[in-house]
Design a protein around this motif. Sequence first.
Motif, PDB file in Angstrom:
ATOM      1  N   GLN A  24      20.820   0.745  -1.443  1.00  0.00           N
ATOM      2  CA  GLN A  24      20.325   1.696  -2.444  1.00  0.00           C
ATOM      3  C   GLN A  24      18.916   1.345  -2.892  1.00  0.00           C
ATOM      4  N   GLY A  25      18.659   0.055  -3.055  1.00  0.00           N
ATOM      5  CA  GLY A  25      17.313  -0.355  -3.427  1.00  0.00           C
ATOM      6  C   GLY A  25      16.321  -0.071  -2.324  1.00  0.00           C
ATOM      7  N   ALA A  26      16.756  -0.275  -1.073  1.00  0.00           N
ATOM      8  CA  ALA A  26      15.855  -0.058   0.056  1.00  0.00           C
ATOM      9  C   ALA A  26      15.383   1.388   0.100  1.00  0.00           C
ATOM     10  N   ARG A  27      16.266   2.311  -0.175  1.00  0.00           N
ATOM     11  CA  ARG A  27      15.871   3.721  -0.131  1.00  0.00           C
ATOM     12  C   ARG A  27      14.838   4.039  -1.207  1.00  0.00           C
ATOM     13  N   PHE A  28      15.088   3.583  -2.435  1.00  0.00           N
ATOM     14  CA  PHE A  28      14.144   3.848  -3.518  1.00  0.00           C
ATOM     15  C   PHE A  28      12.800   3.192  -3.233  1.00  0.00           C
ATOM     16  N   PHE A  29      12.810   1.949  -2.815  1.00  0.00           N
ATOM     17  CA  PHE A  29      11.561   1.251  -2.549  1.00  0.00           C
ATOM     18  C   PHE A  29      10.817   1.850  -1.359  1.00  0.00           C
ATOM     19  N   SER A  30      11.545   2.391  -0.386  1.00  0.00           N
ATOM     20  CA  SER A  30      10.893   3.053   0.742  1.00  0.00           C
ATOM     21  C   SER A  30      10.147   4.296   0.292  1.00  0.00           C
ATOM     22  N   ASP A  31      10.636   4.942  -0.751  1.00  0.00           N
ATOM     23  CA  ASP A  31       9.988   6.142  -1.269  1.00  0.00           C
ATOM     24  C   ASP A  31       8.774   5.814  -2.135  1.00  0.00           C
ATOM     25  N   VAL A  32       8.896   4.740  -2.927  1.00  0.00           N
ATOM     26  CA  VAL A  32       7.904   4.475  -3.980  1.00  0.00           C
ATOM     27  C   VAL A  32       6.820   3.478  -3.568  1.00  0.00           C
ATOM     28  N   VAL A  33       7.205   2.379  -2.937  1.00  0.00           N
ATOM     29  CA  VAL A  33       6.228   1.309  -2.706  1.00  0.00           C
ATOM     30  C   VAL A  33       5.083   1.729  -1.783  1.00  0.00           C
ATOM     31  N   PRO A  34       5.325   2.387  -0.637  1.00  0.00           N
ATOM     32  CA  PRO A  34       4.172   2.779   0.192  1.00  0.00           C
ATOM     33  C   PRO A  34       3.173   3.662  -0.555  1.00  0.00           C
ATOM     34  N   LEU A  35       3.665   4.576  -1.377  1.00  0.00           N
ATOM     35  CA  LEU A  35       2.754   5.436  -2.149  1.00  0.00           C
ATOM     36  C   LEU A  35       1.952   4.619  -3.150  1.00  0.00           C
ATOM     37  N   ALA A  36       2.617   3.624  -3.757  1.00  0.00           N
ATOM     38  CA  ALA A  36       1.917   2.776  -4.723  1.00  0.00           C
ATOM     39  C   ALA A  36       0.820   1.968  -4.040  1.00  0.00           C
ATOM     40  N   LEU A  37       1.124   1.402  -2.880  1.00  0.00           N
ATOM     41  CA  LEU A  37       0.127   0.591  -2.185  1.00  0.00           C
ATOM     42  C   LEU A  37      -1.022   1.441  -1.658  1.00  0.00           C
ATOM     43  N   PHE A  38      -0.714   2.680  -1.279  1.00  0.00           N
ATOM     44  CA  PHE A  38      -1.750   3.603  -0.819  1.00  0.00           C
ATOM     45  C   PHE A  38      -2.759   3.871  -1.936  1.00  0.00           C
ATOM     46  N   ALA A  39      -2.272   3.812  -3.197  1.00  0.00           N
ATOM     47  CA  ALA A  39      -3.130   4.109  -4.347  1.00  0.00           C
ATOM     48  C   ALA A  39      -3.999   2.934  -4.769  1.00  0.00           C
ATOM     49  N   LEU A  40      -3.780   1.762  -4.195  1.00  0.00           N
ATOM     50  CA  LEU A  40      -4.580   0.600  -4.561  1.00  0.00           C
ATOM     51  C   LEU A  40      -5.988   0.703  -3.958  1.00  0.00           C
ATOM     52  N   PRO A  41      -6.954   0.059  -4.568  1.00  0.00           N
ATOM     53  CA  PRO A  41      -8.318   0.073  -4.014  1.00  0.00           C
ATOM     54  C   PRO A  41      -8.348  -0.531  -2.604  1.00  0.00           C
ATOM     55  N   ALA A  97       3.761   5.247   7.011  1.00  0.00           N
ATOM     56  CA  ALA A  97       3.069   5.319   5.723  1.00  0.00           C
ATOM     57  C   ALA A  97       2.132   4.135   5.540  1.00  0.00           C
ATOM     58  N   TYR A  98       2.572   2.960   5.944  1.00  0.00           N
ATOM     59  CA  TYR A  98       1.719   1.782   5.811  1.00  0.00           C
ATOM     60  C   TYR A  98       0.560   1.820   6.812  1.00  0.00           C
ATOM     61  N   SER A  99       0.808   2.355   7.989  1.00  0.00           N
ATOM     62  CA  SER A  99      -0.271   2.480   8.964  1.00  0.00           C
ATOM     63  C   SER A  99      -1.360   3.404   8.443  1.00  0.00           C
ATOM     64  N   GLU A 100      -0.937   4.503   7.837  1.00  0.00           N
ATOM     65  CA  GLU A 100      -1.904   5.458   7.273  1.00  0.00           C
ATOM     66  C   GLU A 100      -2.697   4.824   6.139  1.00  0.00           C
ATOM     67  N   ALA A 101      -2.028   3.932   5.384  1.00  0.00           N
ATOM     68  CA  ALA A 101      -2.696   3.278   4.255  1.00  0.00           C
ATOM     69  C   ALA A 101      -3.494   2.057   4.684  1.00  0.00           C
ATOM     70  N   ASN A 102      -3.471   1.749   5.987  1.00  0.00           N
ATOM     71  CA  ASN A 102      -4.163   0.580   6.517  1.00  0.00           C
ATOM     72  C   ASN A 102      -3.656  -0.707   5.870  1.00  0.00           C
ATOM     73  N   VAL A 103      -2.330  -0.791   5.732  1.00  0.00           N
ATOM     74  CA  VAL A 103      -1.672  -1.961   5.161  1.00  0.00           C
ATOM     75  C   VAL A 103      -0.876  -2.655   6.258  1.00  0.00           C
ATOM     76  N   SER A 104      -1.070  -3.948   6.403  1.00  0.00           N
ATOM     77  CA  SER A 104      -0.313  -4.730   7.383  1.00  0.00           C
ATOM     78  C   SER A 104       1.105  -4.919   6.864  1.00  0.00           C
ATOM     79  N   ALA A 105       2.096  -4.474   7.640  1.00  0.00           N
ATOM     80  CA  ALA A 105       3.470  -4.526   7.146  1.00  0.00           C
ATOM     81  C   ALA A 105       4.460  -4.809   8.259  1.00  0.00           C
ATOM     82  N   GLU A 106       5.494  -5.555   7.920  1.00  0.00           N
ATOM     83  CA  GLU A 106       6.632  -5.806   8.804  1.00  0.00           C
ATOM     84  C   GLU A 106       7.854  -5.179   8.149  1.00  0.00           C
TER      85      GLU A 106
END
Length: 375
Positions: free
Chosen positions: A197-214, A238-247
């Motif tokens: 349940q946490g994974a689903r919520f974090f999958s929705d919210v965290v990439p958008l939050a990181l995309f908004a960072l400088p 989503a992370y690729s679009e935000a240019n964030v290195s992610a595993e």
Amino acid sequence: MASAQSIMLAAGGTGGHLFPAFALAEELNRRGVTVDLMTDMRGDRYGGGFPARNIYQVPSATLASRSPGDVAKTMLTLARGTKAAFAVLGRVKPAAVIGFGGYPTYPPLVAARLRGIPTAIHEQNAVLGRANKLLAKRVTAIATTFERTKFLEGANLEKAVLTGNPVRQVVIDAASRPYEAPTADGVIRLLIFGGSQGARFFSDVVPLALFALPDPIRKRLRVVQQAREEDIDRVHDAYSEANVSAEIAAFFADLPARMAAAHLVIGRAGASTVAELTVMGRPSILVPLPHALDNDQLNNARRLDESGGAWCIEQRNLSPERLADELEKLILSPDALAVAAKAAKTAGRPDAVRNLADFTLALADGRKFGTGRDL
């Protein structure tokens, strides 16, 4: 206690119940004590590698609703489980039975009482769980994680002992790595996990939050995130679009090591998660699972927040914009992360597994044991 004697552990099939049972089994094994485990049918998903001589599965059920049909069905299943547990205990003859919460512990502990075997429950959360509420007055003793446990009162409080919530040896090993706050221009390691349940919520919210960072911050991020299988591709994109290195993965077998390496953890506030974060001394943003029974995660997160070791944000208040603001403030203030890491470490109880093992063996031998409150 002679090594020929055995201890029966009883735990539901979730990681939150099995992990502390696993830790206790490891410690008892180190002391030459034989351990058996009794769990419900869900234990197949998590029981692999559990350090027990035998794993016994008995029928169990959780009350889904108050409807007469559901109540009758649950009671019938628990009765079947108690009968099966009674037979197992008659063969194994353990010196004590220790339950770790969840309705699957109800049949073994009731059966143990019927056989006159000493019993105890361990409460991992800051709130006494529903199954443990039912069992509290029936068991010989109670072990707690927090100095104050909601709903534990009266005669039940008198037989309670503070032990802490034990963590597995792999967590203790990972905790030897000291925390190092991120440098002004170095990488920033974020770890995000939280069950299905946490994974689903974090999958929705965290990439958008990181995309908004400088941009300068995003380029420094190194993200490790748990996601459901069906969400992995979209989170990766989503992370690729935000240019964030992610595993991204559905499961990390080496999660304790990744927690130890993280500069900041974002997760739920289950009892085992909180125990591991505090033993390691890692700062975290905790987002309690909403609508959890008795708000156990909210209470866990608030206790750690009050100690200065975490930031508790309820899910209803955590938008991508809010998370981005919180992350930017923390990343730009590495001293705040270091202070939180130290506070989390101070709140940790690395000796909990030894305390609980001492408590267990004292119970089996009919001796008194206490770490603040006597049996």
